[in-house]
Write a protein that holds these residues in place. Structure first.
Motif, short mmCIF file in Angstrom:
data_model
loop_
_atom_site.label_atom_id
_atom_site.label_comp_id
_atom_site.label_asym_id
_atom_site.label_seq_id
_atom_site.Cartn_x
_atom_site.Cartn_y
_atom_site.Cartn_z
N ARG A 131 1.33 -1.87 -0.17
CA ARG A 131 0.14 0.36 -0.05
C ARG A 131 0.87 1.18 -0.16
NH1 ARG A 131 -2.90 -1.08 4.26
NH2 ARG A 131 -4.04 -2.16 2.67
N ASP A 132 1.70 1.01 1.13
CA ASP A 132 2.74 2.06 0.81
C ASP A 132 3.28 2.47 -0.40
OD1 ASP A 132 2.43 2.66 3.94
OD2 ASP A 132 4.11 1.90 4.49
N SER A 133 3.86 1.68 -1.04
CA SER A 133 4.53 1.63 -2.46
C SER A 133 3.48 2.37 -3.49
CB SER A 133 4.77 0.67 -2.68
OG SER A 133 5.71 -0.07 -3.95
N VAL A 134 2.20 1.93 -4.04
CA VAL A 134 1.68 1.66 -3.76
C VAL A 134 1.68 3.46 -4.36
CG1 VAL A 134 -1.19 1.88 -5.77
CG2 VAL A 134 0.37 -0.05 -4.68
N THR A 135 0.85 3.95 -3.43
CA THR A 135 0.34 5.54 -2.28
C THR A 135 2.37 6.63 -3.11
OG1 THR A 135 -0.72 4.85 -0.18
CG2 THR A 135 0.45 6.99 -0.52
N ALA A 136 2.78 6.07 -3.18
CA ALA A 136 4.14 6.46 -3.07
C ALA A 136 3.90 6.67 -4.61
CB ALA A 136 5.26 6.34 -2.95
N GLU A 137 3.67 6.20 -5.63
CA GLU A 137 4.16 6.08 -6.99
C GLU A 137 2.65 6.29 -7.58
OE1 GLU A 137 3.73 2.44 -10.73
OE2 GLU A 137 2.27 2.46 -8.61
N LEU A 138 1.69 7.46 -6.95
CA LEU A 138 0.82 7.20 -7.03
C LEU A 138 1.03 9.41 -7.19
CD1 LEU A 138 -2.43 8.68 -8.09
CD2 LEU A 138 -2.85 8.39 -5.85
N GLU A 139 1.82 9.96 -5.69
CA GLU A 139 2.29 10.52 -5.68
C GLU A 139 3.44 10.99 -6.64
OE1 GLU A 139 3.51 10.62 -1.34
OE2 GLU A 139 1.72 10.57 -1.16
N ASP A 140 4.48 10.69 -7.31
CA ASP A 140 5.89 10.87 -8.21
C ASP A 140 4.21 10.61 -9.82
OD1 ASP A 140 7.53 10.12 -6.02
OD2 ASP A 140 7.49 8.58 -6.72
N LEU A 141 3.70 9.67 -9.75
CA LEU A 141 3.03 10.23 -11.23
C LEU A 141 2.25 11.08 -11.30
CD1 LEU A 141 2.71 5.99 -11.66
CD2 LEU A 141 4.46 7.58 -12.80
N GLY A 142 1.47 11.72 -10.56
CA GLY A 142 0.23 11.80 -10.37
C GLY A 142 -1.27 11.06 -10.63
N HIS A 143 -2.03 11.89 -10.42
CA HIS A 143 -3.32 11.06 -10.93
C HIS A 143 -3.95 10.56 -12.62
CE1 HIS A 143 -4.71 12.36 -6.77
NE2 HIS A 143 -5.63 11.55 -7.46
N THR A 144 -3.36 11.12 -13.53
CA THR A 144 -3.38 11.00 -14.49
C THR A 144 -2.63 9.98 -14.82
OG1 THR A 144 -3.96 13.12 -15.25
CG2 THR A 144 -3.32 11.59 -17.17
N ALA A 145 -1.42 9.93 -14.85
CA ALA A 145 -0.23 9.02 -15.53
C ALA A 145 -0.65 7.87 -14.57
CB ALA A 145 0.95 9.13 -15.10
N PHE A 146 -1.04 7.86 -13.17
CA PHE A 146 -1.13 6.86 -12.31
C PHE A 146 -2.55 5.75 -12.69
CE2 PHE A 146 -3.56 4.16 -8.95
CZ PHE A 146 -1.75 4.01 -8.53
N PHE A 147 -3.59 6.71 -13.13
CA PHE A 147 -4.91 6.01 -13.78
C PHE A 147 -5.07 5.53 -15.30
CE2 PHE A 147 -8.95 6.33 -16.58
CZ PHE A 147 -9.68 5.61 -15.55
N GLU A 148 -3.87 6.00 -16.54
CA GLU A 148 -3.30 5.23 -17.06
C GLU A 148 -2.76 3.92 -17.34
OE1 GLU A 148 -1.05 8.12 -19.39
OE2 GLU A 148 -3.37 9.67 -19.56
N LYS A 149 -1.76 4.12 -15.75
CA LYS A 149 -1.16 2.49 -15.76
C LYS A 149 -2.32 1.41 -15.04
CE LYS A 149 2.69 1.55 -13.57
NZ LYS A 149 1.97 0.05 -12.39
N LEU A 150 -3.19 2.12 -14.02
CA LEU A 150 -4.36 1.33 -14.36
C LEU A 150 -5.01 0.92 -14.95
CD1 LEU A 150 -5.60 0.13 -11.50
CD2 LEU A 150 -6.85 1.72 -11.36
N ALA A 151 -5.67 1.61 -15.32
CA ALA A 151 -6.52 0.84 -16.72
C ALA A 151 -5.64 -0.18 -17.67
CB ALA A 151 -6.49 2.36 -17.25
N LYS A 152 -4.67 -0.96 -17.77
CA LYS A 152 -3.97 -0.89 -18.58
C LYS A 152 -3.67 -2.43 -17.63
CE LYS A 152 -0.50 2.09 -21.17
NZ LYS A 152 1.07 2.86 -21.97
N ASP A 153 -3.36 -2.14 -16.75
CA ASP A 153 -3.39 -3.06 -16.22
C ASP A 153 -4.69 -3.89 -15.61
OD1 ASP A 153 -0.91 -3.01 -15.82
OD2 ASP A 153 -0.81 -1.89 -13.58
N ASP A 154 -5.78 -3.15 -15.36
CA ASP A 154 -7.13 -3.77 -14.62
C ASP A 154 -7.56 -2.70 -15.05
OD1 ASP A 154 -9.37 -4.91 -13.54
OD2 ASP A 154 -8.35 -3.75 -11.74
N PRO A 155 -8.27 -3.00 -17.26
CA PRO A 155 -9.58 -1.88 -17.16
C PRO A 155 -10.87 -2.19 -16.55
CG PRO A 155 -8.97 -3.77 -19.22
CD PRO A 155 -7.37 -3.75 -17.58
#
Length: 322
Positions: A131-155
């Motif tokens: 959870r901490d790793s995912v939270t840090a990733e969101l903070e690094d990428l920002g909402h838009t890029a994070f959401f795009e990555k999630l959409a590829k992993d789990d559309p």
């Protein structure tokens, strides 16, 4: 009076629900004294150790009157999901039944109450490090890029999400990271339901809206007097991410802005009171849709109302399931 026969196939559970500041905790405590009960918390903020004041956790005079469980049991560094709360609550309920006590679940977090009474998907708990790793990733990428990555992993899951909802984005990504399966896929699994012998008696206390809103306002005034500002100062000092559930408690952001010198105390208080009323309104709407008319108590608490509730609960406890 002892309410439970530990060897009985009838495992009763009393639920006292209602919106914030409705007085449900006082009602649950009265019923605990009347029926030899244990009050078990079902509020998503009262589970956190750091939020004694802002979550309106029961004080020492109240906990001296009857046993209280699941209050302040988790660090704010942990995220308490409905599944985690249900697991803890089921353990407390089992302990109550084994000792002949009546478990009394009280709180206003509808997701927790539904997980207990209706069941929950069998999603494995996610370790804090993921959870901490995912939270840090969101903070690094920002909402838009994070959401795009999630959409590829789990559309499938991403298609149903609001791309700006931080908490839901983190939840979807952490489940995928931990299990390799999407959240939507897990939700298709059979739910974990309550044991067949567990029977629920539900009371939903909903005082008139004008009275409820006045209580919300007055209660926040009292929180300030009791030290809510220092509580928020100590919480901020932990350096938790803004996405941590404990940081979303009403009053944390507003008093945090005051401590940072961005607004004055009067403004912080006014904003907190407004958010509390909005939260209460959302809870009122949720309970109206989830509870039956027989379960909802549209009245101010009085001794005559308490007597009626004691009678109804006693009838429930004396009923032998067919």
């Amino acid at each position: 009076m002892s309410a439970i026969n530990a060897n009985s196939s009838f495992a009763p559970v009393l639920i006292v629900a209602g919106p914030t500041a409705s007085g449900k905790s006082a009602l649950a405590l009265d019923m605990a004294e009347a029926f030899d009960g244990v009050v078990i918390n079902a509020d998503s903020m009262q589970v956190y150790e750091e939020l004694r004041i802002l979550s309106a956790r029961p004080d020492e005079s109240e906990t001296a009157r009857a046993p209280h469980r699941l209050y302040g049991v988790l660090s704010g560094r942990e995220a308490c999901s409905a599944g985690k709360w249900r697991e803890m609550a089921m353990a407390e309920i089992a302990d109550c039944h084994a000792s002949g006590k009546l478990p009394i679940i009280t709180g206003g977090t509808g997701m927790y109450l539904n997980a207990l009474t209706e069941g929950i998907a069998s999603i494995p708990d996610v370790p804090a490090r993921i959870r901490d790793s995912v939270t840090a990733e969101l903070e690094d990428l920002g909402h838009t890029a994070f959401f795009e990555k999630l959409a590829k992993d789990d559309p499938e899951t991403a298609a149903a999400l609001d791309s700006t909802n931080t908490q839901r984005l983190i939840r979807a990504a952490e489940v995928f990271a931990h299990t390799g399966r999407g959240l939507a896929s897990w939700h298709k699994e059979p739910v974990i339901t309550p044991p067949a012998n567990m029977k629920f008696k539900k009371l939903c206390y909903m005082p008139p809206r004008d009275i409820l809103y006045d209580r919300c306002n007055r209660r926040f005034d009292l929180m300030i007097e009791q030290g809510a500002i220092d509580e928020v100062r100590d919480l901020i000092a932990l350096g938790l991410p803004e996405s941590a559930p404990v940081m979303k408690a009403v009053g944390v952001r507003e008093l945090g802005a005051y401590l940072a010198g961005k607004i004055d105390l009067a403004t912080a208080k006014e904003k907190s009171q407004r958010e509390t009323r909005r939260y209460a309104k959302r809870q009122l709407t949720w309970f109206r849709h989830q509870m039956t008319d027989k379960e909802i108590i549209d009245a101010q608490y009085s001794e005559s109302l308490a007597a009626k509730m004691r009678h109804d609960i006693n009838q429930f406890l004396l009923t032998t399931p067919k």
